[in-house]
Design an enzyme around this catalytic site. Structure first.
Site, PDB file in Angstrom:
ATOM      1  N   GLU A  70       0.822  -1.211   0.000  1.00  0.00           N
ATOM      2  CA  GLU A  70       0.000   0.000   0.000  1.00  0.00           C
ATOM      3  C   GLU A  70       0.860   1.267   0.000  1.00  0.00           C
ATOM      4  O   GLU A  70       0.825   2.059   0.939  1.00  0.00           O
ATOM      5  CB  GLU A  70      -0.906   0.018   1.232  1.00  0.00           C
ATOM      6  CG  GLU A  70      -1.853  -1.147   1.353  1.00  0.00           C
ATOM      7  CD  GLU A  70      -2.578  -1.174   2.698  1.00  0.00           C
ATOM      8  OE1 GLU A  70      -2.302  -0.285   3.534  1.00  0.00           O
ATOM      9  OE2 GLU A  70      -3.398  -2.070   2.916  1.00  0.00           O
ATOM     10  N   PRO A  71       1.640   1.515  -1.039  1.00  0.00           N
ATOM     11  CA  PRO A  71       2.453   2.727  -1.056  1.00  0.00           C
ATOM     12  C   PRO A  71       1.606   3.976  -1.281  1.00  0.00           C
ATOM     13  O   PRO A  71       0.628   3.954  -2.025  1.00  0.00           O
ATOM     14  CB  PRO A  71       3.404   2.504  -2.239  1.00  0.00           C
ATOM     15  CG  PRO A  71       2.626   1.611  -3.159  1.00  0.00           C
ATOM     16  CD  PRO A  71       1.811   0.708  -2.265  1.00  0.00           C
ATOM     17  N   GLY A  72       1.993   5.038  -0.633  1.00  0.00           N
ATOM     18  CA  GLY A  72       1.358   6.338  -0.860  1.00  0.00           C
ATOM     19  C   GLY A  72       2.425   7.369  -1.153  1.00  0.00           C
ATOM     20  O   GLY A  72       2.688   7.719  -2.293  1.00  0.00           O
ATOM     21  N   ARG A  73       3.100   7.827  -0.087  1.00  0.00           N
ATOM     22  CA  ARG A  73       4.150   8.832  -0.199  1.00  0.00           C
ATOM     23  C   ARG A  73       5.205   8.441  -1.239  1.00  0.00           C
ATOM     24  O   ARG A  73       5.688   9.283  -1.998  1.00  0.00           O
ATOM     25  CB  ARG A  73       4.806   9.005   1.167  1.00  0.00           C
ATOM     26  CG  ARG A  73       5.832  10.090   1.274  1.00  0.00           C
ATOM     27  CD  ARG A  73       6.661   9.944   2.539  1.00  0.00           C
ATOM     28  NE  ARG A  73       5.878   9.612   3.706  1.00  0.00           N
ATOM     29  CZ  ARG A  73       5.426  10.496   4.591  1.00  0.00           C
ATOM     30  NH1 ARG A  73       5.701  11.766   4.447  1.00  0.00           N
ATOM     31  NH2 ARG A  73       4.718  10.096   5.633  1.00  0.00           N
TER      32      ARG A  73
ATOM     33  N   ARG B 266       2.668  19.842   7.043  1.00  0.00           N
ATOM     34  CA  ARG B 266       3.655  18.929   7.626  1.00  0.00           C
ATOM     35  C   ARG B 266       4.724  19.624   8.467  1.00  0.00           C
ATOM     36  O   ARG B 266       5.074  19.127   9.545  1.00  0.00           O
ATOM     37  CB  ARG B 266       4.311  18.086   6.531  1.00  0.00           C
ATOM     38  CG  ARG B 266       3.346  17.130   5.827  1.00  0.00           C
ATOM     39  CD  ARG B 266       4.071  16.173   4.890  1.00  0.00           C
ATOM     40  NE  ARG B 266       4.828  15.189   5.648  1.00  0.00           N
ATOM     41  CZ  ARG B 266       6.137  15.196   5.764  1.00  0.00           C
ATOM     42  NH1 ARG B 266       6.867  16.142   5.191  1.00  0.00           N
ATOM     43  NH2 ARG B 266       6.743  14.254   6.468  1.00  0.00           N
TER      44      ARG B 266
ATOM     45  N   TYR C 105       4.435  18.114  12.078  1.00  0.00           N
ATOM     46  CA  TYR C 105       5.438  17.090  12.368  1.00  0.00           C
ATOM     47  C   TYR C 105       6.846  17.657  12.546  1.00  0.00           C
ATOM     48  O   TYR C 105       7.783  16.889  12.715  1.00  0.00           O
ATOM     49  CB  TYR C 105       5.523  16.072  11.223  1.00  0.00           C
ATOM     50  CG  TYR C 105       4.255  15.364  10.862  1.00  0.00           C
ATOM     51  CD1 TYR C 105       3.499  14.699  11.817  1.00  0.00           C
ATOM     52  CD2 TYR C 105       3.804  15.334   9.549  1.00  0.00           C
ATOM     53  CE1 TYR C 105       2.333  14.034  11.468  1.00  0.00           C
ATOM     54  CE2 TYR C 105       2.649  14.667   9.186  1.00  0.00           C
ATOM     55  CZ  TYR C 105       1.915  14.018  10.155  1.00  0.00           C
ATOM     56  OH  TYR C 105       0.770  13.361   9.804  1.00  0.00           O
TER      57      TYR C 105
ATOM     58  N   CYS D  77      -2.073  33.667  10.706  1.00  0.00           N
ATOM     59  CA  CYS D  77      -1.879  34.301  12.018  1.00  0.00           C
ATOM     60  C   CYS D  77      -1.569  33.249  13.083  1.00  0.00           C
ATOM     61  O   CYS D  77      -2.359  33.003  14.000  1.00  0.00           O
ATOM     62  CB  CYS D  77      -3.127  35.105  12.386  1.00  0.00           C
ATOM     63  SG  CYS D  77      -2.881  36.201  13.785  1.00  0.00           S
ATOM     64  N   GLU D  78      -0.420  32.598  12.940  1.00  0.00           N
ATOM     65  CA  GLU D  78       0.072  31.587  13.873  1.00  0.00           C
ATOM     66  C   GLU D  78       1.593  31.624  13.833  1.00  0.00           C
ATOM     67  O   GLU D  78       2.182  31.679  12.742  1.00  0.00           O
ATOM     68  CB  GLU D  78      -0.379  30.175  13.468  1.00  0.00           C
ATOM     69  CG  GLU D  78      -1.853  29.906  13.565  1.00  0.00           C
ATOM     70  CD  GLU D  78      -2.319  29.582  14.974  1.00  0.00           C
ATOM     71  OE1 GLU D  78      -1.458  29.440  15.867  1.00  0.00           O
ATOM     72  OE2 GLU D  78      -3.539  29.455  15.158  1.00  0.00           O
TER      73      GLU D  78
ATOM     74  N   TYR E  11       0.647  14.452   1.088  1.00  0.00           N
ATOM     75  CA  TYR E  11       0.197  15.081   2.336  1.00  0.00           C
ATOM     76  C   TYR E  11       0.349  16.601   2.299  1.00  0.00           C
ATOM     77  O   TYR E  11       0.690  17.223   3.300  1.00  0.00           O
ATOM     78  CB  TYR E  11       0.935  14.479   3.545  1.00  0.00           C
ATOM     79  CG  TYR E  11       0.771  13.001   3.619  1.00  0.00           C
ATOM     80  CD1 TYR E  11      -0.463  12.434   3.944  1.00  0.00           C
ATOM     81  CD2 TYR E  11       1.827  12.143   3.320  1.00  0.00           C
ATOM     82  CE1 TYR E  11      -0.626  11.054   3.977  1.00  0.00           C
ATOM     83  CE2 TYR E  11       1.665  10.763   3.355  1.00  0.00           C
ATOM     84  CZ  TYR E  11       0.434  10.228   3.682  1.00  0.00           C
ATOM     85  OH  TYR E  11       0.258   8.863   3.708  1.00  0.00           O
TER      86      TYR E  11
END
Length: 414
Positions: free
Chosen positions: A273-276, A312, A316, A342-343, A370
């Site tokens: 199940e590859p994604g990235r 990300r 992360y 505004c963060e 992502y």
């Protein structure tokens, strides 16, 4: 063409300069290379050639219809985690018979949709979910194809937010309980057991945890066979990492060699199940420098993309390479590359050595995975457009949202 590369001092994607993409489609903008997406999928095909296997693209990495369509045309199956992702596979013309439906909190409606569509299997992740699925299938008069996601309790050595195979994880059936749950499922008339699944985490750099987890799962498969429960497939999940900075991801040939050794002489079909690994390096987030702001101890490059476009780094503390589209000569300064949100957590890269001027274009690498799929309208910011480059052509595969789109589904008080 090799995807993203410099030609004559300017960053191109395939045969198109990224400055041309910005002129045609504006910024911020997600830009994907069809060539790289195709090459990444073909690499899995070549690595697993000769093995009974199925590659199931994990939609959560990037669920844009054009991306799903491309992988479907290449023969891919799909790993999904919601009814919305199932609908995307259908809308993109994907083969629902190659769909694995994962996720810990499926609703009865999602179970009904999966059964009606005829998916390959539903990955059950708890005893309670099995009971719900059995009841739904019984009510519909069908047998639900089931694979249990088993938690092998192996540390994947990745960021804790994307580690999914530990004992304390919310995912999967506890390894010690799996055999009894399989025996219970085998006695349910509305359940058809298809296989077994594991997925220990994402952005995995070391093959050893995958080998350890798969070894445990295959031992369970053999124990079940001894009890008369024979499985058709073994899904070893995805999560193989890519290079963002200085990581050394495993080569797919090494990954496949390990799987061949584990599956030698076995009858089960292998699912991955590859994604990235399929989409991550095939996309960039194209952004423009609005302002340069002098500060202490470093300067700020304020760009027109933000944490709502690429979460990300904020979520992360992830690192993405940031490259000028047209590199300049001059004094290198240390910049925090930040957005307008505004963060204080709104940053795309910290302490980067760059030579910049206001108006410069930057390409934030590794944004094929992502990025758009985790984007939001925070601060009432319209989401960016997506562009697929194919040779010398550009195709806007998702239009840029407008201000009116932000509140089109809302209503005022009477």
């Amino acid at each position: 063409m090799n995807g993203f590369h410099y030609v004559g001092g300017e960053l191109h994607v395939e045969g198109v300069a990224l400055s041309t993409v910005a002129e045609r489609h504006g910024t911020p903008c997600y830009v994907y290379s069809r060539e790289l997406l195709t090459a990444n999928y073909r690499a899995y095909e070549r690595a697993l050639a000769g093995m009974p296997s199925l590659v199931c693209y994990a939609l959560k990495a990037n669920s844009s219809l054009a991306v799903v369509d491309l992988f479907g045309r290449l023969g891919s199956g799909f790993d999904i985690v919601s009814e919305g992702e199932l609908a995307r596979v259908v809308a993109a013309g994907g083969d629902v018979r190659k769909v694995v439906f994962s996720g810990v909190g499926k609703s009865d409606r999602e179970m009904e949709a999966a059964l009606a569509a005829g998916v390959l299997c539903i990955n059950v992740e708890s005893a309670s979910e099995l009971g719900h699925l059995a009841a739904v299938a019984s009510r519909l008069g069908v047998r639900a194809p089931v694979s249990f996601r088993v938690n092998p309790e192996v540390d994947p050595g990745t960021h804790p937010y994307i580690a999914t195979g530990l004992r304390e994880s919310k995912f999967g059936v506890a390894f010690a309980e799996a055999a009894a749950l399989y025996r219970h499922a085998a006695a349910l008339p509305s359940i058809e057991i298809r296989g077994i699944d594991m997925h220990i985490g994402s952005q995995l750099i070391d093959l050893a945890p995958i080998r350890d987890a798969a070894t445990r799962v295959l031992a369970l498969v053999d124990a079940l066979a001894a009890d008369g429960i024979h499985l058709g497939h073994v899904d070893v999940g995805g999560g193989i990492g890519i290079r963002y900075r200085d990581e050394v991801p495993p080569a797919l040939d090494d990954y496949a060699r390990m799987l061949r050794e584990l599956f030698r002489g076995r009858r089960e079909t292998l699912l991955v199940e590859p994604g990235r690994r399929l989409v991550g390096d095939a996309g960039v987030l194209l952004t423009r420098v609005r302002y340069l702001k002098r500060g202490t101890p470093r300067d700020f490059a304020i760009v027109d993309s933000a944490m709502n476009d690429l979460l990300r780094p904020s979520l992360y503390d992830a690192w993405h390479a940031i490259d000028p589209v047209r590199p300049r000569q001059g004094e290198t300064r240390r910049y925090d590359v930040v957005g307008p949100v505004c963060e204080s957590a709104d940053f795309l890269g910290l302490d980067r050595a760059l030579v910049l001027a206001e108006g410069d274009l930057l390409a934030i690498r590794g944004a094929g995975a992502y990025a758009m799929s985790m984007s939001s309208n925070y601060n009432s910011r319209p989401r960016a457009c997506e562009v697929m480059v194919d040779g010398g052509d550009t195709l806007e595969i998702r239009r840029r949202e407008t201000i009116a789109d932000l509140y089109a589904q809302e209503r005022r008080l009477r």
